[in-house]
Design a protein around this motif. Structure first.
Motif, PDB file in Angstrom:
ATOM      1  N   PRO A 153      -9.270  90.332 -14.901  1.00  0.00           N
ATOM      2  CA  PRO A 153      -9.206  91.604 -14.169  1.00  0.00           C
ATOM      3  C   PRO A 153      -8.982  92.801 -15.099  1.00  0.00           C
ATOM      4  CG  PRO A 153      -7.932  89.938 -13.022  1.00  0.00           C
ATOM      5  CD  PRO A 153      -8.349  89.343 -14.343  1.00  0.00           C
ATOM      6  N   SER A 154      -8.179  92.620 -16.158  1.00  0.00           N
ATOM      7  CA  SER A 154      -7.948  93.741 -17.076  1.00  0.00           C
ATOM      8  C   SER A 154      -9.218  94.087 -17.845  1.00  0.00           C
ATOM      9  CB  SER A 154      -6.792  93.459 -18.034  1.00  0.00           C
ATOM     10  OG  SER A 154      -7.068  92.325 -18.826  1.00  0.00           O
ATOM     11  N   ALA A 155     -10.019  93.076 -18.198  1.00  0.00           N
ATOM     12  CA  ALA A 155     -11.300  93.345 -18.874  1.00  0.00           C
ATOM     13  C   ALA A 155     -12.247  94.106 -17.943  1.00  0.00           C
ATOM     14  CB  ALA A 155     -11.943  92.045 -19.334  1.00  0.00           C
ATOM     15  N   VAL A 156     -12.232  93.729 -16.681  1.00  0.00           N
ATOM     16  CA  VAL A 156     -13.081  94.424 -15.692  1.00  0.00           C
ATOM     17  C   VAL A 156     -12.636  95.877 -15.557  1.00  0.00           C
ATOM     18  CG1 VAL A 156     -13.654  94.554 -13.228  1.00  0.00           C
ATOM     19  CG2 VAL A 156     -13.757  92.356 -14.429  1.00  0.00           C
ATOM     20  N   ARG A 157     -11.326  96.108 -15.466  1.00  0.00           N
ATOM     21  CA  ARG A 157     -10.827  97.488 -15.338  1.00  0.00           C
ATOM     22  C   ARG A 157     -11.187  98.317 -16.574  1.00  0.00           C
ATOM     23  NH1 ARG A 157      -6.759  94.742 -12.482  1.00  0.00           N
ATOM     24  NH2 ARG A 157      -5.546  94.339 -14.347  1.00  0.00           N
ATOM     25  N   ARG A 158     -11.032  97.725 -17.758  1.00  0.00           N
ATOM     26  CA  ARG A 158     -11.383  98.453 -18.986  1.00  0.00           C
ATOM     27  C   ARG A 158     -12.875  98.783 -19.030  1.00  0.00           C
ATOM     28  NH1 ARG A 158      -7.861  94.664 -21.364  1.00  0.00           N
ATOM     29  NH2 ARG A 158      -9.635  93.434 -22.081  1.00  0.00           N
ATOM     30  N   ARG A 159     -13.724  97.807 -18.670  1.00  0.00           N
ATOM     31  CA  ARG A 159     -15.167  98.053 -18.707  1.00  0.00           C
ATOM     32  C   ARG A 159     -15.559  99.084 -17.653  1.00  0.00           C
ATOM     33  NH1 ARG A 159     -18.930  98.223 -22.454  1.00  0.00           N
ATOM     34  NH2 ARG A 159     -20.995  97.937 -21.565  1.00  0.00           N
ATOM     35  N   ALA A 160     -14.936  99.030 -16.491  1.00  0.00           N
ATOM     36  CA  ALA A 160     -15.223 100.022 -15.442  1.00  0.00           C
ATOM     37  C   ALA A 160     -14.879 101.417 -15.937  1.00  0.00           C
ATOM     38  CB  ALA A 160     -14.443  99.682 -14.176  1.00  0.00           C
ATOM     39  N   GLU A 161     -13.785 101.537 -16.673  1.00  0.00           N
ATOM     40  CA  GLU A 161     -13.400 102.837 -17.223  1.00  0.00           C
ATOM     41  C   GLU A 161     -14.438 103.323 -18.238  1.00  0.00           C
ATOM     42  OE1 GLU A 161      -9.704 104.834 -19.675  1.00  0.00           O
ATOM     43  OE2 GLU A 161      -9.310 103.092 -18.408  1.00  0.00           O
ATOM     44  N   VAL A 162     -14.891 102.425 -19.096  1.00  0.00           N
ATOM     45  CA  VAL A 162     -15.915 102.779 -20.090  1.00  0.00           C
ATOM     46  C   VAL A 162     -17.193 103.258 -19.397  1.00  0.00           C
ATOM     47  CG1 VAL A 162     -17.488 101.792 -21.819  1.00  0.00           C
ATOM     48  CG2 VAL A 162     -15.040 101.294 -21.934  1.00  0.00           C
ATOM     49  N   LEU A 163     -17.548 102.583 -18.292  1.00  0.00           N
ATOM     50  CA  LEU A 163     -18.782 102.910 -17.560  1.00  0.00           C
ATOM     51  C   LEU A 163     -18.586 104.037 -16.543  1.00  0.00           C
ATOM     52  CD1 LEU A 163     -20.003  99.269 -16.835  1.00  0.00           C
ATOM     53  CD2 LEU A 163     -20.862 100.837 -18.607  1.00  0.00           C
ATOM     54  N   SER A 164     -17.366 104.556 -16.437  1.00  0.00           N
ATOM     55  CA  SER A 164     -17.031 105.576 -15.427  1.00  0.00           C
ATOM     56  C   SER A 164     -17.331 105.085 -14.017  1.00  0.00           C
ATOM     57  CB  SER A 164     -17.763 106.890 -15.698  1.00  0.00           C
ATOM     58  OG  SER A 164     -17.375 107.412 -16.941  1.00  0.00           O
ATOM     59  N   VAL A 165     -16.962 103.832 -13.757  1.00  0.00           N
ATOM     60  CA  VAL A 165     -17.151 103.214 -12.454  1.00  0.00           C
ATOM     61  C   VAL A 165     -15.786 103.121 -11.787  1.00  0.00           C
ATOM     62  CG1 VAL A 165     -17.777 101.064 -11.270  1.00  0.00           C
ATOM     63  CG2 VAL A 165     -19.164 101.886 -13.179  1.00  0.00           C
ATOM     64  N   LEU A 166     -15.693 103.597 -10.560  1.00  0.00           N
ATOM     65  CA  LEU A 166     -14.441 103.513  -9.813  1.00  0.00           C
ATOM     66  C   LEU A 166     -14.392 102.193  -9.063  1.00  0.00           C
ATOM     67  CD1 LEU A 166     -14.208 107.106  -8.323  1.00  0.00           C
ATOM     68  CD2 LEU A 166     -12.933 106.166 -10.249  1.00  0.00           C
ATOM     69  N   ILE A 167     -13.298 101.469  -9.236  1.00  0.00           N
ATOM     70  CA  ILE A 167     -13.081 100.251  -8.450  1.00  0.00           C
ATOM     71  C   ILE A 167     -11.767 100.400  -7.714  1.00  0.00           C
ATOM     72  CG2 ILE A 167     -14.464  98.697  -9.872  1.00  0.00           C
ATOM     73  CD1 ILE A 167     -11.938  97.783 -11.264  1.00  0.00           C
ATOM     74  N   ILE A 168     -11.672  99.751  -6.559  1.00  0.00           N
ATOM     75  CA  ILE A 168     -10.438  99.865  -5.794  1.00  0.00           C
ATOM     76  C   ILE A 168      -9.307  99.222  -6.577  1.00  0.00           C
ATOM     77  CG2 ILE A 168     -11.575 100.085  -3.568  1.00  0.00           C
ATOM     78  CD1 ILE A 168     -10.906  97.213  -2.979  1.00  0.00           C
ATOM     79  N   ALA A 169      -8.133  99.749  -6.403  1.00  0.00           N
ATOM     80  CA  ALA A 169      -7.018  99.382  -7.260  1.00  0.00           C
ATOM     81  C   ALA A 169      -6.348  98.066  -6.881  1.00  0.00           C
ATOM     82  CB  ALA A 169      -5.982 100.495  -7.267  1.00  0.00           C
ATOM     83  N   LYS A 170      -6.366  97.701  -5.617  1.00  0.00           N
ATOM     84  CA  LYS A 170      -5.563  96.563  -5.200  1.00  0.00           C
ATOM     85  C   LYS A 170      -6.373  95.574  -4.380  1.00  0.00           C
ATOM     86  CE  LYS A 170      -1.427  99.354  -4.745  1.00  0.00           C
ATOM     87  NZ  LYS A 170      -0.424  99.837  -3.839  1.00  0.00           N
TER      88      LYS A 170
END
Length: 126
Positions: free
Chosen positions: A36-53
């Motif tokens: 999940p942390s890798a997904v959050r980091r990659r989403a940030e790099v791609l400027s993709v918003l994902i739900i937090a919880k």
């Protein structure tokens, strides 16, 4: 530290699609076999918003922590604590939990509906 696995363009597109579909980091990580942390980091790099919880949304008739402390502050004539901002106040007005009050010299007054919202038990996540 282990070997870094690079993200493929297909994984990036899957991440975007799942995020658009409202999936959270845990759900996306399971689909991509990533943490999940890798997904959050990659989403940030791609400027993709994902739900937090992964938790269910709290019913709107139950006060959040910030709404509870704001209502408590209004009831005891104290200033709002840090974190209680215009969006929290606007949401409570919209729900009918507080109203503008020019008669007492205070900015807001807690309504009976607001008192009841604070009395409701916070549902446990699950």
């Amino acid at each position: 530290m282990g070997m870094v696995r690079r993200w493929s363009s297909e994984e990036d597109e899957t991440l975007r699609e799942l995020a658009r579909a409202g999936k959270n980091a845990l759900e996306i990580s399971n689909a991509l076999t990533r943490s999940p942390s890798a997904v959050r980091r990659r989403a940030e790099v791609l400027s993709v918003l994902i739900i937090a919880k992964a938790y269910r949304a709290r019913p709107s008739h139950v006060a959040t922590h910030l709404e509870r402390v704001a209502i408590d502050a209004i009831g005891s004539s104290r200033p709002f604590p840090a974190g209680v901002g215009p969006s929290t106040i606007a949401g409570m007005i919209e729900k009918g939990w507080i109203v503008a009050d020019g008669t007492t010299g205070r900015k807001y007054r807690v309504t009976d509906v607001g008192v009841e919202a604070v009395r409701r038990k916070i549902p446990s996540g699950g």
